[in-house]
Write an enzyme that holds these catalytic residues in place. Structure first.
Site, PDB file in Angstrom:
ATOM      1  N   LYS A  14       2.488  -2.230   8.908  1.00 49.08           N
ATOM      2  CA  LYS A  14       2.507  -0.804   9.277  1.00 49.08           C
ATOM      3  C   LYS A  14       1.176  -0.376   9.886  1.00 49.08           C
ATOM      4  O   LYS A  14       1.140   0.212  10.962  1.00 49.08           O
ATOM      5  CB  LYS A  14       2.795   0.077   8.040  1.00 49.08           C
ATOM      6  CG  LYS A  14       4.090  -0.252   7.315  1.00 49.08           C
ATOM      7  CD  LYS A  14       4.323   0.665   6.124  1.00 49.08           C
ATOM      8  CE  LYS A  14       3.321   0.532   4.990  1.00 49.08           C
ATOM      9  NZ  LYS A  14       3.305  -0.780   4.309  1.00 49.08           N
ATOM     10  N   ARG A  67       7.192   7.685   0.671  1.00 49.39           N
ATOM     11  CA  ARG A  67       7.441   6.500  -0.143  1.00 49.39           C
ATOM     12  C   ARG A  67       8.423   6.764  -1.262  1.00 49.39           C
ATOM     13  O   ARG A  67       8.710   5.853  -2.029  1.00 49.39           O
ATOM     14  CB  ARG A  67       6.129   6.068  -0.780  1.00 49.39           C
ATOM     15  CG  ARG A  67       5.391   4.998  -0.021  1.00 49.39           C
ATOM     16  CD  ARG A  67       4.051   4.935  -0.693  1.00 49.39           C
ATOM     17  NE  ARG A  67       3.551   3.622  -0.840  1.00 49.39           N
ATOM     18  CZ  ARG A  67       2.673   3.075   0.000  1.00 49.39           C
ATOM     19  NH1 ARG A  67       2.291   3.694   1.080  1.00 49.39           N
ATOM     20  NH2 ARG A  67       2.203   1.893  -0.254  1.00 49.39           N
ATOM     21  N   ARG A  97      -5.685 -10.694   4.060  1.00 48.40           N
ATOM     22  CA  ARG A  97      -6.103  -9.523   4.843  1.00 48.40           C
ATOM     23  C   ARG A  97      -7.586  -9.215   4.641  1.00 48.40           C
ATOM     24  O   ARG A  97      -8.124  -9.313   3.553  1.00 48.40           O
ATOM     25  CB  ARG A  97      -5.302  -8.294   4.420  1.00 48.40           C
ATOM     26  CG  ARG A  97      -5.886  -7.018   5.041  1.00 48.40           C
ATOM     27  CD  ARG A  97      -4.977  -5.840   4.974  1.00 48.40           C
ATOM     28  NE  ARG A  97      -4.562  -5.535   3.623  1.00 48.40           N
ATOM     29  CZ  ARG A  97      -3.616  -4.647   3.334  1.00 48.40           C
ATOM     30  NH1 ARG A  97      -2.992  -4.006   4.308  1.00 48.40           N
ATOM     31  NH2 ARG A  97      -3.290  -4.415   2.093  1.00 48.40           N
ATOM     32  N   ARG A 101      -9.400  -5.654   0.118  1.00 46.71           N
ATOM     33  CA  ARG A 101      -8.991  -4.521  -0.721  1.00 46.71           C
ATOM     34  C   ARG A 101      -8.802  -4.935  -2.180  1.00 46.71           C
ATOM     35  O   ARG A 101      -8.307  -6.004  -2.468  1.00 46.71           O
ATOM     36  CB  ARG A 101      -7.675  -3.936  -0.187  1.00 46.71           C
ATOM     37  CG  ARG A 101      -7.895  -2.754   0.739  1.00 46.71           C
ATOM     38  CD  ARG A 101      -6.656  -2.339   1.471  1.00 46.71           C
ATOM     39  NE  ARG A 101      -5.515  -2.046   0.619  1.00 46.71           N
ATOM     40  CZ  ARG A 101      -4.356  -1.582   1.070  1.00 46.71           C
ATOM     41  NH1 ARG A 101      -4.204  -1.359   2.365  1.00 46.71           N
ATOM     42  NH2 ARG A 101      -3.366  -1.343   0.257  1.00 46.71           N
ATOM     43  N   ARG A 157       3.161  -4.032  -6.427  1.00 48.77           N
ATOM     44  CA  ARG A 157       3.403  -3.129  -5.292  1.00 48.77           C
ATOM     45  C   ARG A 157       4.733  -3.451  -4.621  1.00 48.77           C
ATOM     46  O   ARG A 157       5.447  -2.542  -4.179  1.00 48.77           O
ATOM     47  CB  ARG A 157       2.245  -3.245  -4.287  1.00 48.77           C
ATOM     48  CG  ARG A 157       0.964  -2.560  -4.787  1.00 48.77           C
ATOM     49  CD  ARG A 157      -0.294  -3.082  -4.091  1.00 48.77           C
ATOM     50  NE  ARG A 157      -0.287  -2.906  -2.664  1.00 48.77           N
ATOM     51  CZ  ARG A 157      -0.963  -3.675  -1.802  1.00 48.77           C
ATOM     52  NH1 ARG A 157      -1.713  -4.668  -2.247  1.00 48.77           N
ATOM     53  NH2 ARG A 157      -0.883  -3.437  -0.521  1.00 48.77           N
TER      54      ARG A 157
HETATM   55  P1  AP5 Z   1      -1.119  -4.432   7.505  1.00 42.93           P
HETATM   56  O1  AP5 Z   1      -0.808  -3.920   8.861  1.00 42.93           O
HETATM   57  O2  AP5 Z   1      -2.435  -4.107   6.907  1.00 42.93           O
HETATM   58  O3  AP5 Z   1       0.092  -4.085   6.497  1.00 42.93           O
HETATM   59  P2  AP5 Z   1       0.589  -2.701   5.901  1.00 42.93           P
HETATM   60  O4  AP5 Z   1       2.051  -2.643   6.122  1.00 42.93           O
HETATM   61  O5  AP5 Z   1      -0.238  -1.572   6.422  1.00 42.93           O
HETATM   62  O6  AP5 Z   1       0.318  -2.985   4.359  1.00 42.93           O
HETATM   63  P3  AP5 Z   1      -0.450  -2.138   3.254  1.00 42.93           P
HETATM   64  O7  AP5 Z   1      -0.856  -3.104   2.179  1.00 42.93           O
HETATM   65  O8  AP5 Z   1      -1.520  -1.302   3.850  1.00 42.93           O
HETATM   66  O9  AP5 Z   1       0.679  -1.266   2.727  1.00 42.93           O
HETATM   67  P4  AP5 Z   1       0.745  -0.553   1.407  1.00 42.93           P
HETATM   68  O10 AP5 Z   1       1.923   0.269   1.663  1.00 42.93           O
HETATM   69  O11 AP5 Z   1       0.803  -1.373   0.198  1.00 42.93           O
HETATM   70  O12 AP5 Z   1      -0.700   0.112   1.242  1.00 42.93           O
HETATM   71  P5  AP5 Z   1      -1.231   1.589   1.489  1.00 42.93           P
HETATM   72  O13 AP5 Z   1      -2.610   1.494   1.945  1.00 42.93           O
HETATM   73  O14 AP5 Z   1      -0.253   2.343   2.298  1.00 42.93           O
HETATM   74  O15 AP5 Z   1      -0.962  -6.031   7.547  1.00 42.93           O
HETATM   75  C1  AP5 Z   1      -1.245  -6.830   6.409  1.00 42.93           C
HETATM   76  C2  AP5 Z   1      -1.917  -8.138   6.832  1.00 42.93           C
HETATM   77  O16 AP5 Z   1      -0.986  -8.919   7.579  1.00 42.93           O
HETATM   78  C3  AP5 Z   1      -3.134  -7.960   7.741  1.00 42.93           C
HETATM   79  O17 AP5 Z   1      -4.066  -8.931   7.397  1.00 42.93           O
HETATM   80  C4  AP5 Z   1      -2.582  -8.198   9.162  1.00 42.93           C
HETATM   81  O18 AP5 Z   1      -3.562  -8.765  10.006  1.00 42.93           O
HETATM   82  C5  AP5 Z   1      -1.460  -9.196   8.893  1.00 42.93           C
HETATM   83  N1  AP5 Z   1      -0.307  -9.007   9.782  1.00 42.93           N
HETATM   84  C6  AP5 Z   1       0.231  -7.827  10.214  1.00 42.93           C
HETATM   85  N2  AP5 Z   1       1.304  -8.052  11.003  1.00 42.93           N
HETATM   86  C7  AP5 Z   1       1.459  -9.413  11.055  1.00 42.93           C
HETATM   87  C8  AP5 Z   1       2.392 -10.264  11.730  1.00 42.93           C
HETATM   88  N3  AP5 Z   1       3.383  -9.763  12.499  1.00 42.93           N
HETATM   89  N4  AP5 Z   1       2.259 -11.604  11.561  1.00 42.93           N
HETATM   90  C9  AP5 Z   1       1.253 -12.106  10.781  1.00 42.93           C
HETATM   91  N5  AP5 Z   1       0.335 -11.353  10.144  1.00 42.93           N
HETATM   92  C10 AP5 Z   1       0.428 -10.017  10.278  1.00 42.93           C
HETATM   93  O19 AP5 Z   1      -1.185   2.187   0.010  1.00 42.93           O
HETATM   94  C11 AP5 Z   1      -2.077   1.747  -0.975  1.00 42.93           C
HETATM   95  C12 AP5 Z   1      -1.864   2.497  -2.279  1.00 42.93           C
HETATM   96  O20 AP5 Z   1      -2.111   3.900  -2.071  1.00 42.93           O
HETATM   97  C13 AP5 Z   1      -0.426   2.444  -2.840  1.00 42.93           C
HETATM   98  O21 AP5 Z   1      -0.218   1.301  -3.634  1.00 42.93           O
HETATM   99  C14 AP5 Z   1      -0.382   3.739  -3.657  1.00 42.93           C
HETATM  100  O22 AP5 Z   1      -1.048   3.601  -4.877  1.00 42.93           O
HETATM  101  C15 AP5 Z   1      -1.169   4.704  -2.776  1.00 42.93           C
HETATM  102  N6  AP5 Z   1      -0.316   5.414  -1.810  1.00 42.93           N
HETATM  103  C16 AP5 Z   1      -0.403   5.370  -0.451  1.00 42.93           C
HETATM  104  N7  AP5 Z   1       0.538   6.137   0.117  1.00 42.93           N
HETATM  105  C17 AP5 Z   1       1.239   6.699  -0.900  1.00 42.93           C
HETATM  106  C18 AP5 Z   1       2.351   7.572  -0.939  1.00 42.93           C
HETATM  107  N8  AP5 Z   1       2.934   8.025   0.182  1.00 42.93           N
HETATM  108  N9  AP5 Z   1       2.821   7.928  -2.164  1.00 42.93           N
HETATM  109  C19 AP5 Z   1       2.234   7.497  -3.307  1.00 42.93           C
HETATM  110  N10 AP5 Z   1       1.186   6.666  -3.331  1.00 42.93           N
HETATM  111  C20 AP5 Z   1       0.688   6.264  -2.136  1.00 42.93           C
HETATM  112 MG    MG Z   2      -1.659  -0.236   5.551  1.00 43.76          MG
END
Ligand code: AP5
Ligand code: MG
Ligand code: ZN
Length: 215
Positions: free
Chosen positions: A13, A88, A127, A160, A171
């Site tokens: 994402k 979410r 990552r 992270r 997660r």
């Molecule tokens: P990346 O693009 O970083 O993946 P992502 O989908 O953004 O994954 P996240 O871990 O950021 O999602 P998340 O939903 O767990 O975390 P968030 O920060 O939102 O890609 C990942 C890796 O893969 C990278 O190294 C990239 O280079 C590689 N990659 C990407 N595409 C690829 C491909 N096609 N092929 C190969 N490699 C690839 O949330 C964190 C925390 O915040 C949550 O756990 C929660 O506690 C809180 N939070 C955030 N939003 C909310 C909400 N709306 N409600 C409640 N709590 C929330």
């Molecule tokens: Mg992300």
């Protein structure tokens, strides 16, 4: 263009949102990034969010709903936005809908990225993220030119806290239980596009752009 990127942790994402944001000059709104900044700054919201994030649980709906409501009202969202990691839960999706209606806006598309669980774990454990500009890398799939250093700004890269295997599993479970119902929610609303997220980053990007241009 008003977009949501939906998908499990590690689906890509953030990676895809950054590219779309550059291409269309519309902001990426990542609730995860906003919360991590609040934790780092030690704000009251950050203090409240910290333990949920460390445990891999969701931060309470009212906290994130408030963040997004305020953010969408800023002028840079007038030409569109990319929500990354929000909504979410069904309650967050309902609250978003109400906010958008109040502002006279509507969603154009929800793109859901499908990636298998084993690949998600591999992506998240490898990552790395730039401390300065937030650009994401992967030690194998998208390495920086110099280990530990951001290509874009020279900042140092970090891992992270929640990208430890045990927290990653938690997660993924939280996604399956609380977030995946949004796939049928948005399918029902007629705005869902499902995309194979197992391809390399550039191919996912190409497919996403062609889907957006077709819609
Ligand atoms: P990346 O693009 O970083 O993946 P992502 O989908 O953004 O994954 P996240 O871990 O950021 O999602 P998340 O939903 O767990 O975390 P968030 O920060 O939102 O890609 C990942 C890796 O893969 C990278 O190294 C990239 O280079 C590689 N990659 C990407 N595409 C690829 C491909 N096609 N092929 C190969 N490699 C690839 O949330 C964190 C925390 O915040 C949550 O756990 C929660 O506690 C809180 N939070 C955030 N939003 C909310 C909400 N709306 N409600 C409640 N709590 C929330
Ligand atoms: Mg992300
Ligand atoms: Zn950087």
């Amino acid at each position: 263009m008003n977009l949501i990127l939906l998908g499990p942790p590690g689906a890509g994402k953030g990676t895809q949102a950054k590219m779309l944001s550059d291409k269309f000059s519309i902001p990426q709104i990542s609730t995860g990034d906003i919360l991590r900044a609040a934790v780092k700054d030690g704000t009251p919201m950050g203090q409240r969010a910290k333990e949920y994030m460390e445990a891999g649980s969701l931060v309470p709906d009212e906290v994130v709903v408030g963040i997004v409501r305020d953010r969408l009202q800023q002028a840079d969202c007038n030409n569109g936005f990319i929500l990354d990691g929000f909504p979410r839960t069904v309650a967050q999706a309902d609250a978003l809908q109400a906010s958008l209606e109040q502002m006279g806006k509507e969603l154009d598309r929800v793109i859901s990225l499908n990636v298998e669980a084993d690949a998600l774990v591999e992506r998240l454990t490898g990552r790395r993220t730039c401390k300065e500009c937030g650009r994401g890398y992967h030690v194998t799939f998208d390495p920086p030119r110099v280990t530990g250093v951001c290509d874009a700004c020279g900042g140092s890269l970090f891992q992270r806290d929640d990208d430890r295997e045990e927290t990653i599993r938690k997660r993924l479970q939280v996604y399956a239980d609380q977030t995946s119902p949004l796939i049928s929610y948005y399918r029902g609303a007629g705005v869902l596009t499902e995309l194979d997220g197992m391809q390399p980053i550039s191919q996912v990007q190409e497919k996403m752009l062609s889907q957006l241009q077709a819609s």
